[in-house]
Design a protein around this motif. Structure first.
Motif, PDB file in Angstrom:
ATOM      1  N   SER A 174       0.861  -1.168  -0.045  1.00 57.80           N
ATOM      2  CA  SER A 174      -0.081  -0.066   0.160  1.00 57.80           C
ATOM      3  C   SER A 174       0.654   1.197   0.034  1.00 57.80           C
ATOM      4  O   SER A 174       1.893   1.299   0.428  1.00 57.80           O
ATOM      5  N   ALA A 175       0.313   2.220  -0.684  1.00 56.35           N
ATOM      6  CA  ALA A 175       0.979   3.630  -0.494  1.00 56.35           C
ATOM      7  C   ALA A 175       0.810   4.111   1.032  1.00 56.35           C
ATOM      8  O   ALA A 175       0.068   3.366   1.665  1.00 56.35           O
ATOM      9  N   THR A 176       1.592   5.234   1.310  1.00 55.52           N
ATOM     10  CA  THR A 176       1.386   5.476   2.676  1.00 55.52           C
ATOM     11  C   THR A 176      -0.266   6.337   3.044  1.00 55.52           C
ATOM     12  O   THR A 176      -0.699   6.836   2.379  1.00 55.52           O
ATOM     13  N   VAL A 177      -0.676   5.383   4.193  1.00 51.69           N
ATOM     14  CA  VAL A 177      -1.894   5.929   4.736  1.00 51.69           C
ATOM     15  C   VAL A 177      -1.867   6.295   6.157  1.00 51.69           C
ATOM     16  O   VAL A 177      -1.228   5.467   6.912  1.00 51.69           O
ATOM     17  N   SER A 178      -2.446   7.033   6.537  1.00 47.65           N
ATOM     18  CA  SER A 178      -2.294   7.508   8.043  1.00 47.65           C
ATOM     19  C   SER A 178      -3.076   6.343   8.997  1.00 47.65           C
ATOM     20  O   SER A 178      -2.802   6.649  10.177  1.00 47.65           O
ATOM     21  N   ASN A 179      -3.749   5.595   8.567  1.00 47.00           N
ATOM     22  CA  ASN A 179      -4.516   4.640   9.277  1.00 47.00           C
ATOM     23  C   ASN A 179      -4.013   3.286   9.053  1.00 47.00           C
ATOM     24  O   ASN A 179      -4.744   2.166   9.132  1.00 47.00           O
ATOM     25  N   ALA A 180      -2.761   3.142   8.812  1.00 51.63           N
ATOM     26  CA  ALA A 180      -2.067   1.596   8.379  1.00 51.63           C
ATOM     27  C   ALA A 180      -2.167   0.791   9.532  1.00 51.63           C
ATOM     28  O   ALA A 180      -2.428  -0.442   9.319  1.00 51.63           O
ATOM     29  N   GLU A 181      -2.456   1.329  10.758  1.00 55.57           N
ATOM     30  CA  GLU A 181      -2.382   0.386  11.996  1.00 55.57           C
ATOM     31  C   GLU A 181      -3.657  -0.151  11.948  1.00 55.57           C
ATOM     32  O   GLU A 181      -3.979  -1.328  12.319  1.00 55.57           O
ATOM     33  N   GLU A 182      -4.772   0.693  11.780  1.00 48.89           N
ATOM     34  CA  GLU A 182      -6.077   0.081  11.770  1.00 48.89           C
ATOM     35  C   GLU A 182      -6.350  -0.881  10.501  1.00 48.89           C
ATOM     36  O   GLU A 182      -6.736  -1.862  10.879  1.00 48.89           O
TER      37      GLU A 182
END
Length: 942
Positions: A174-182
């Motif tokens: 995936s490209a960088t997303v701010s909710n990667a942990e979720e």
């Protein structure tokens, strides 16, 4: 230009398979790559989130290596066919053609290979069909997995992740997303042991710039102050202000020149495209991608550069270009080459210049991509589709606008889109840094650019939603209860459940606040000698259910009465507004060419003349031209009251609305009519004045004992606060109820439609799929149920292959512009027109049923491509087909023609398979495919 970023220290490799894999690489892996690959070798699934260009795909390639070493299978999935083709070529170069296969809607190469590259839809369809190709599958790579946020196709990614056997290791890139942990937490929930690797480091540092005139400035100050976020370059802002002051001084009416005619083309002082490219070349910033958010804009930019005489190649390089071009166009006839303007396209490439967009013939796009990668195209003008994963990085990326058309309106770029586009700048292993250049235009504030460039919040949101084909396949595989259980495991439901936890917390807090208010209110009411009333039933949200005969005893009863009165007043205002809107729709639909009306709101006021009547009675938008020479469509949102015809104006047969001069001449004639704009309408009597129910409520209010209390008493403040809290509780409770059950409700409604139509029936052991349902399970289309209804009703059985191709095109084609596309667009082909009318009748019947079940209505068939498809499938020339496919007098771009032809072929193949490959319809569908697959379409399909 330097950067403070430093590359991370390589991590030692202590895994045998990974060591073997890296031995053949000519570069060292970054720590996040080592961590991800080590997790894979240890038997975990992985989710890798990293910036564009960071090298995520190396993890997918390691999964391929593991599968080949173990003698198992690996599927490498991508969101688009172009990326699948590119990945196929990359893997063949490493592992040999015998080990790598390709499966897309267009191509089937070595499908039994141990490693198969495919679009994500293909593996989803395999799962639903219980394909034997799934046997022995150990790894599935999901490249660009953040596509699951795509509102049109995103559900496919979730379906695959949910359906794959637990033994299959999923490699999600995936490209960088701010909710990667979720997102990672969800994948762990549904897939089990999964390692989440998030890396924010960009291997090639990216410098942000703005070009003002012919000067390039850094967007940010070189050194952030005291650890703060980077500040906008003060030299840049100062220079822009100086330019604006000069511009204001030179124009007697300010920058916009309000006293003179509107400016045409590029604003004064803005660098031309040829000069821009030449400046980048001098600064060593080529190759560059100039993102322009329109196909016409890309072609115009290319034409400007070619006409300027700009050339970016040496003669030896131009000779290499010609060799590549000849290879890509060699299979086209001379006639087709003339139609496709191959010589013009070739002329740009010979100078190192090109355009890249979906309207181009795919062969042309592929040639541009190859030449760009080889360094033989130095500047390409492209739409944002180039940023969707195709491996065409550049040293620089240029953005002329920060606004794009999304199909419905012009909207600002989001931070995520800006990052995706500028992420193409900087070629790993070639460049030490990348450069993003935004061209300054008047009124473009550098702080806005800085906000886009500095944003780091790109949350991934699920677009998962049940549809007919999905419902049939889920019930067929899992039964009704199992299907619902799978919906509950989706990322959409996972995100909803997490947000609902927060909603419940807010509800609890609000209820505690309500209890405290009740204590205060009771005490205050007693002190002034007023009964507080029933605190337990003082629910403001229930006030809508009260009538003038309800019990309003006590102070809270009095406050409820006031709430009921306010609600009734709002209802009457809403009814008045809806009536006015309905009248506006009727009046707009009735406007004729030459009618003169008045505009009172929005950016444009004064007289306006209708130059094109509305075509859609449901949402009428006639085209008008105003006194200020603005021309465009107006709708209900532009009118507070229904438009009134103030007079008529004679118009020339052909209105010149495309040139500034033509619009100004027409506006001058409009002003010369002498028609006056009404100053306003007399106010009408309020509906509330005549409403009997409201009159009774107001009388009851005035007679209430609490009405005598001083308006500023503390009781009123407490009661109003209590009402607000109760309304908040009600809204939160409804939100929780709606959000937690949306997927289930939608699924039940879809099941209701399918049951009523006989695709599902109740059996002794629950809901089962019928023969018609099994047909539906093999049709993957936005209009899947309509297609099956037409198949079942034998609407298309009597058609010849060219006629079938034409009619089938109506359920896949969608006009790019808002234009009429009904069956009577087709003239001269009675059988095609009759079948289209039957298809429309089937659609209207289905739409009525869907509306009754509160299901989203299937898109109306669009006959805009039918004549072109019939022309082509009948053996006519490409020139004739493109002319027949045009909209508003303009031929359809060749790339669009090939793309829609591919989709028609794909659907015809589905129809043939759904019909069991036998019978008249199946035979006609097979023949129709052969009729379409010729010339440029055959060249593209291979």
């Amino acid at each position: 230009m330097t950067s403070s970023e430093t590359a991370p220290t390589p991590t030692p490799i202590d895994r045998p398979a990974l060591r073997e894999f890296t031995d053949r690489l000519d570069f060292a892996l970054d720590p996040f790559q080592v961590e991800s690959c080590a997790a894979l070798e240890d038997g975990h699934g992985v989710l890798v989130c990293a910036p564009t260009g960071a090298g995520k795909t190396i993890v997918g390639e390691f999964a391929v290596h593991l599968a080949l070493a173990a003698g198992t299978k690996c599927f490498y999935t991508t969101p688009i066919k172009a990326l699948s083709n590119q990945k196929f070529s990359d893997l063949v170069a490493v592992h040999g053609a015998e080990n790598i296969g390709l499966l897309t809607g267009d191509s089937s190469i070595n499908p039994s290979a141990p490693v198969v590259v495919m679009t994500t839809e293909v593996v989803r369809n395999m799962i639903y069909a219980n394909s034997p190709a799934l046997n022995g599958l150990s790894h599935v790579v999901m490249d660009e997995v953040h596509f699951l946020a795509d509102r049109f196709r995103g559900a496919v990614w979730e379906e695959v992740i949910l359906h794959l056997e637990p033994s299959v290791k999923v490699v999600s890139l995936s490209a960088t997303v701010s909710n990667a942990e979720e997102f990672g937490d969800w994948i762990k929930t549904v897939r089990g042991d999964t390692t989440v690797v998030v890396d924010d480091h960009r291997p090639i540092p990216l410098w942000q710039h703005m070009m003002v005139g012919n000067r390039i400035f850094d967007l940010f100050e070189r050194t952030p102050r005291n650890g703060e976020r980077p500040q906008v370059n003060s030299e840049l802002t100062r220079y822009i202000k100086q330019r604006e002051m000069v511009s204001d001084h030179e124009s007697p009416h300010g920058r916009r020149g309000r006293g003179g005619p509107p400016r045409r083309g590029r604003p004064a002082g803005i660098i031309s495209r040829p000069d821009l490219i030449a400046r980048l070349d001098r600064d060593g910033l080529l190759p560059a991608i100039g993102f322009i958010f329109s196909r016409a804009g890309c072609e115009a930019a290319l034409d400007q550069c070619v006409r300027s005489g700009l050339s970016l190649l040496q003669p030896a390089q131009s000779a290499q270009v010609e060799e590549v071009v000849n290879r890509y166009v060699g299979d086209l006839t001379e006639a087709d080459q003339d139609v496709l303007n191959v010589d013009t396209w070739r002329a740009g490439l010979m100078r190192g210049l090109a355009a890249h967009h979906a309207g181009m013939l795919p062969a042309f796009r592929h040639a541009v991509e190859e030449l760009f990668v080889r360094g033989l195209v130095r500047a390409v003008f492209a739409t944002e589709t180039l940023a969707l994963g195709i491996n065409m990085p550049a040293r620089s990326v240029v953005l002329e606008r920060l606004v794009k058309y999304n199909g419905e309106a012009h909207v600002d770029l989001t931070p995520g889109e800006f990052t995706q586009l500028t992420g193409r700048a900087g070629r790993r292993g070639i460049d030490v840094e990348g450069h993003a250049v935004v061209v300054w235009m008047p009124e473009l504030d550098p702080t806005r650019v800085a906000g886009l460039a500095g944003a780091r919040t790109f949350p991934l949101r699920s677009s998962f939603a049940p549809e007919y084909n999905m419902a049939i396949n889920l019930i067929g595989r899992l039964g009704l209860a199992g299907a619902k259980n799978l919906l509950e495991r989706s990322f959409a439901q996972f995100q909803t459940d997490r947000s609902v936890v927060g909603q419940h917390r807010k509800i609890d807090t609000a209820r505690r606040t309500l209890g405290k208010i009740d204590v205060e209110l009771s005490g205050r009411a007693s002190s002034v000698g007023v009964e507080p009333g029933d605190l337990a039933t003082g629910d403001a949200a229930a006030a809508d259910d009260h009538t003038p005969t309800d019990d309003y005893d006590g102070f809270l009863g009095y406050m409820r009465l006031r709430e009921v009165i306010r609600t009734r007043e709002r209802e009457l205002k809403f009814e008045k507004r809806m009536t006015a809107q309905a009248n506006t729709v009727d009046e707009l639909s009735a406007l004729k060419r030459g009618h003169v009306i008045a505009l009172h709101g929005g950016r444009h006021r004064g007289l306006a003349v209708v130059i094109e009547p509305a075509t859609d009675r449901r949402d009428p938008k006639p085209m008008v031209l105003c006194e200020d020479a603005w021309c465009g469509r107006v709708g209900t949102a532009d009118f507070l009251n229904p438009p009134e015809v103030l007079g008529n104006m004679r118009l020339p047969r052909q209105v010149d609305r495309r040139t500034g001069r033509g619009r100004r001449d027409l506006a001058s004639s409009l002003r010369a009519t002498g028609i006056d704009v009404p100053r306003g309408r007399q106010s009408r009597r309020s509906p509330a004045a005549d409403d009997r129910e409201l009159g009774l409520l107001r009388s009851r209010l005035r007679a209430h004992p609490a009405h005598q209390l001083p308006a500023g008493d503390e009781l009123f403040r407490l009661a109003e606060r209590r009402n607000r809290v109760e309304r908040e509780i009600t809204a939160l409770t409804e939100s929780v109820s709606t959000r937690t059950s949306t997927l289930s409700i939608t699924f039940d409604r879809i099941v209701g439609v399918l049951t009523e139509l006989g695709y599902l029936v109740d059996g002794p052991e629950g809901v089962v799929v019928t023969d018609s349902g099994r047909t539906l399970s093999r049709v993957y289309s936005e209009s899947d149920l309509l297609i099956c209804e037409c198949i079942r009703a034998q609407v298309w059985d009597a058609l010849t292959p060219p006629e079938l191709a034409a009619v089938v095109s109506a359920v896949v084609y969608e006009s790019r512009r808002d234009s009429y596309s009904g069956p009577d667009l087709v003239t001269g082909h009675r059988e095609v027109r009759d079948a289209l009318q039957d298809t429309h009748r089937a659609w209207r019947t289905l739409a009525h049923l869907e509306s009754r079940h509160n299901v989203g209505v299937t898109r109306e068939p669009d006959a805009g491509f039918a004549t072109a498809m019939y022309t082509w499938a009948s053996g006519r020339s490409l020139a004739e087909a493109l002319a027949a496919a045009g909209e508003r007098g303009r031929p359809l771009p060749a790339g669009d023609f090939v793309r829609w032809s591919r989709q028609v072929i794909d659907l015809l193949e589905q129809i043939r398979m759904s019909a069991g490959g036998e019978g008249r319809l199946a035979r006609s569908a097979k023949s129709a495919v052969g009729c379409i697959k010729r010339g440029v379409v055959a060249v593209e399909l291979g």
